[in-house]
Write a protein that holds these residues in place. Sequence first.
Motif, mmCIF file in Angstrom:
data_model
loop_
_atom_site.group_PDB
_atom_site.id
_atom_site.type_symbol
_atom_site.label_atom_id
_atom_site.label_comp_id
_atom_site.label_asym_id
_atom_site.label_seq_id
_atom_site.Cartn_x
_atom_site.Cartn_y
_atom_site.Cartn_z
ATOM 1 N N THR A 386 -10.068 -42.077 95.090
ATOM 2 C CA THR A 386 -10.105 -42.212 93.632
ATOM 3 C C THR A 386 -9.842 -40.919 92.873
ATOM 4 O O THR A 386 -9.560 -40.955 91.685
ATOM 5 N N GLY A 387 -9.972 -39.749 93.515
ATOM 6 C CA GLY A 387 -9.745 -38.525 92.762
ATOM 7 C C GLY A 387 -10.327 -37.302 93.436
ATOM 8 O O GLY A 387 -10.817 -37.357 94.573
ATOM 9 N N ALA A 397 -14.132 -52.521 101.888
ATOM 10 C CA ALA A 397 -12.913 -52.732 101.102
ATOM 11 C C ALA A 397 -12.353 -51.390 100.646
ATOM 12 O O ALA A 397 -13.100 -50.486 100.247
ATOM 13 N N ALA A 398 -11.040 -51.255 100.696
ATOM 14 C CA ALA A 398 -10.389 -49.972 100.439
ATOM 15 C C ALA A 398 -10.733 -49.401 99.078
ATOM 16 O O ALA A 398 -10.857 -48.177 98.921
ATOM 17 N N GLU A 399 -10.922 -50.265 98.077
ATOM 18 C CA GLU A 399 -11.162 -49.755 96.727
ATOM 19 C C GLU A 399 -12.510 -49.069 96.586
ATOM 20 O O GLU A 399 -12.736 -48.328 95.617
ATOM 21 N N GLY A 435 -6.977 -54.929 103.980
ATOM 22 C CA GLY A 435 -7.451 -54.015 102.940
ATOM 23 C C GLY A 435 -8.783 -53.388 103.279
ATOM 24 O O GLY A 435 -9.483 -52.901 102.383
ATOM 25 N N GLU A 436 -9.149 -53.344 104.570
ATOM 26 C CA GLU A 436 -10.446 -52.837 105.000
ATOM 27 C C GLU A 436 -10.314 -51.472 105.674
ATOM 28 O O GLU A 436 -9.327 -51.189 106.364
ATOM 29 N N VAL A 437 -11.362 -50.644 105.484
ATOM 30 C CA VAL A 437 -11.489 -49.367 106.184
ATOM 31 C C VAL A 437 -12.649 -49.488 107.168
ATOM 32 O O VAL A 437 -13.736 -49.946 106.800
ATOM 33 N N THR A 438 -12.423 -49.102 108.420
ATOM 34 C CA THR A 438 -13.471 -49.111 109.437
ATOM 35 C C THR A 438 -13.485 -47.753 110.133
ATOM 36 O O THR A 438 -12.569 -46.940 109.976
#
Length: 622
Positions: A386-387, A397-399, A435-438
């Motif tokens: 995000t920054g 979830a990636a977001e 769209g998942e991060v593991t």
Amino acid sequence: MNDSAPRRVRVRAPELVGEGGWLNTGDRSYSLVDLRGRIVILDFWTFCCINCLHVLDELRELEEKHRDTVVVIGVHSPKFVHEAEHQAVVDAVERYGVEHPVLDDPELATWKQYAVRAWPTLVVIDPEGYVVAQHAGEGHVHAIERLVTELEAEREEKGTLRRGDGPYVAPEPEPTALRFPGRALLLPSGNFLVSDTTRHQLVELEADGETVVRRIGSGTRAFADGPAHTAAFSEPQGLALLDGTTVVVADTVNHALRRLDLATGAVSTLAGTGRQWWQGSPTSGPAREVDLSSPWDVAVFAGRVWIAMAGVHQLWAYDPADDTVSVTAGTTNEGLVDGPGAEAWFAQPSGLAVSPDGERLWLADSETSALRWVDLDGTVHTAVGTGLFDFGLRDGAAEQALLQHPLGVTALPDGSVAISDTYNHALRRYDPASGEVTTLATDLREPSDAVLAGDDIVVVESARHRLTRLRLPEEAVRVDAVAHRTRRAATEVAPGRLRLDVIFQAPTGQKLDTRYGPSTRLLVSATPPELLLSGEGADTDLARTLHLNPEIAEGVLHVSAMAASCDTASDSGSAAGAANEYPACHVHQQDWGVPVRVTGTGADRLPLVLAGMDGEAESQTP
């Protein structure tokens, strides 16, 4: 006598304190009293910051030239949580060849005493213990060297200069096969080629990842082409196979791309001049005539060698067909902005990998703790991150997932991406389909890269000085979530009108360079963008009135400033003040990310020092 003229006062330098203690001093602690009689240069740095690494290199010549009068002290002031770990600072000091004392200041105590707002910042203290100059950003060493020369003459005549050996004590070298390796490449033979970064070499290992086959490079920090035993690198990083017999090497501190002939071990230069790129330099042209800036990784994508140009927050490309280089994405502004390549913002892009179908270039954007990619049409996207100031370790979830300063990416056969999540000591995985991060593995030590080898993934454990082979699991292992914000305290500012002043004073013997138009530039933005009601954008004035939204409680002001100055007198024997027919010109630049909290009792003025207090300090408390 003009009694109304403002008086300048000398400001006593605050004491040096840091809970982490001292490095490179043989276990001895120092105070400013111990250093009285020497010219002291404080370098406020953090090891994630590419601009800080540039300043380390800029200071080397000055340290050597004035070794008996100048003491450089690095004050390590962390941004990321990992950088507050003492062992991580110990590793960084060795990794980057820091040959001066370093004070580990994990709680930012000395940073606050000197009112520092940006990495890097240089503060000059005279032999009598007073602050005489402060500079934010890189490109100031020429001015500091001039000031040091003046201080040597003045204080020697006054009798307050003390010459002699400094407090630096070199650590004992460690007998490991690799030392802080950066990248690995699987060769057609099945062997591995590794950039042995701190030893300024490339090392070929057998398929076991341990047995040394050969070393390429003299092992001395230098820039030289030639056969394997005499060629020289300076902190090489990225590696890419151009064809079956040629490897492209990102020779990071030499600001160059090098070519390795695998058959002979001979090294030649593909791109770069050995000089660092500065604002106003060419951004395209014949490859060996264009300056580069800290190329960190390379990958062959869409017929060209793409370059993660960490030093200027851009992507460039080398075209082997016509032997040219050019910018492919990024504006040089530091941040996270998606869109067409010419409009995108990056923050130290450090790792590159091409998807199996050849349609995406994945990249680790380290300072934004982000995973991003570029399409074949040049459009930039963000998958995770995000920054500049949000980081941590969180799956899902990636977001909402979090990384911490990743340096490497590896494309996996199923189209997913393995992320060398460096400051989390973990190997992570992003799956575009879900769209998942593991998390694939933890308890690694500063993983900086990974390479596929059959069903295994071989991780470069940089801070353990080895390659570690892991079996790719069918399912990722979930771990407890941790979220972080940057450790810097927020500046309290008032809602409504805020006066932003970037303070720049041309160093002694220089003047603003106005030969080709305005010599200064100021760019302002905010996170979230709604924080600024007005005042964003670019202009040539270093002062600006901003209007802050009273409905936004906190955020970050992003300020980027640049000023160009030229010498007014010759450095080679002309009388002071004489015209210099061919003046040397210098670019001073710095990016600030200033966390702010909007409150009714906050300040209505925000001063940021680009360069000031040359000679004597204005009446103020640091």
